[in-house]
Enzyme design. Structure first.
Site, PDB file in Angstrom:
ATOM      1  N   GLU A  25      92.491 -63.622  53.745  1.00  0.00           N
ATOM      2  CA  GLU A  25      91.695 -62.433  53.435  1.00  0.00           C
ATOM      3  C   GLU A  25      92.198 -61.229  54.237  1.00  0.00           C
ATOM      4  OE1 GLU A  25      87.220 -63.498  52.659  1.00  0.00           O
ATOM      5  OE2 GLU A  25      87.939 -64.590  54.434  1.00  0.00           O
ATOM      6  N   TYR A  57      77.274 -36.325  48.362  1.00  0.00           N
ATOM      7  CA  TYR A  57      77.672 -37.702  48.076  1.00  0.00           C
ATOM      8  C   TYR A  57      79.178 -37.911  48.149  1.00  0.00           C
ATOM      9  CZ  TYR A  57      77.468 -35.795  43.279  1.00  0.00           C
ATOM     10  OH  TYR A  57      77.585 -35.014  42.163  1.00  0.00           O
ATOM     11  N   GLU A  76      78.735 -58.097  57.674  1.00  0.00           N
ATOM     12  CA  GLU A  76      77.610 -57.569  58.428  1.00  0.00           C
ATOM     13  C   GLU A  76      78.076 -56.476  59.394  1.00  0.00           C
ATOM     14  OE1 GLU A  76      76.541 -61.892  57.469  1.00  0.00           O
ATOM     15  OE2 GLU A  76      78.350 -60.725  57.872  1.00  0.00           O
ATOM     16  N   LYS A 102      81.672 -58.605  48.461  1.00  0.00           N
ATOM     17  CA  LYS A 102      83.057 -59.072  48.323  1.00  0.00           C
ATOM     18  C   LYS A 102      83.148 -59.640  46.911  1.00  0.00           C
ATOM     19  CE  LYS A 102      84.998 -61.044  51.790  1.00  0.00           C
ATOM     20  NZ  LYS A 102      85.486 -61.926  52.866  1.00  0.00           N
TER      21      LYS A 102
END
Length: 127
Positions: A25, A57, A76, A102
């Site tokens: 990853e 934004y 997290e 993910k």
């Protein structure tokens, strides 16, 4: 007229990044989506029609992108960094709802993604 609740949001911002616990990853990377809702009183912008009176934004997208570039093992941790960056840039924001997904997690399951959802209150805006 009084605004009871309002927010600015970015939905499903798709970014390629290198977050994860598994070595592949971190080397190969993968696709992630981020949805962010920032609770903020938009009354002034409703009246003025001036982008300087609101949360931009496009700036939220830039903040998210900057945090997604820095690899982390845990989503997290990334989500917490994104929230901190938003509260730092927009201290008048009262809360943040954030989803970080993910898209293709390496867990041997066929799913639409896995990730974290946060609802954070800005302690500095409490009365």
């Amino acid at each position: 007229m009084k605004v009871q609740d309002s927010s600015i949001f970015v939905r499903n911002l798709r970014l390629y990044a290198y977050h994860g616990v598994m070595p592949q990853e971190c080397q190969v990377g993968g696709w992630f989506t981020v949805s962010l809702r920032v609770h903020y009183n938009i009354y002034k912008a409703m009246e003025s029609d001036d982008v300087n009176d609101t949360l931009n934004y496009a700036e939220l997208c830039r903040l998210v992108t900057c945090e997604m570039v820095s690899p982390s093992r845990l989503l997290e941790h990334v989500a917490g960094r994104i929230a901190e960056a938003v509260f730092r840039r927009y201290p008048e924001a009262t809360a943040i709802d954030l989803t970080l997904t993910k898209e293709n997690p390496p867990m041997g399951a066929d799913c639409g993604g896995a990730g974290v959802e946060l609802h954070l209150i800005n302690d500095k805006t409490k009365g």
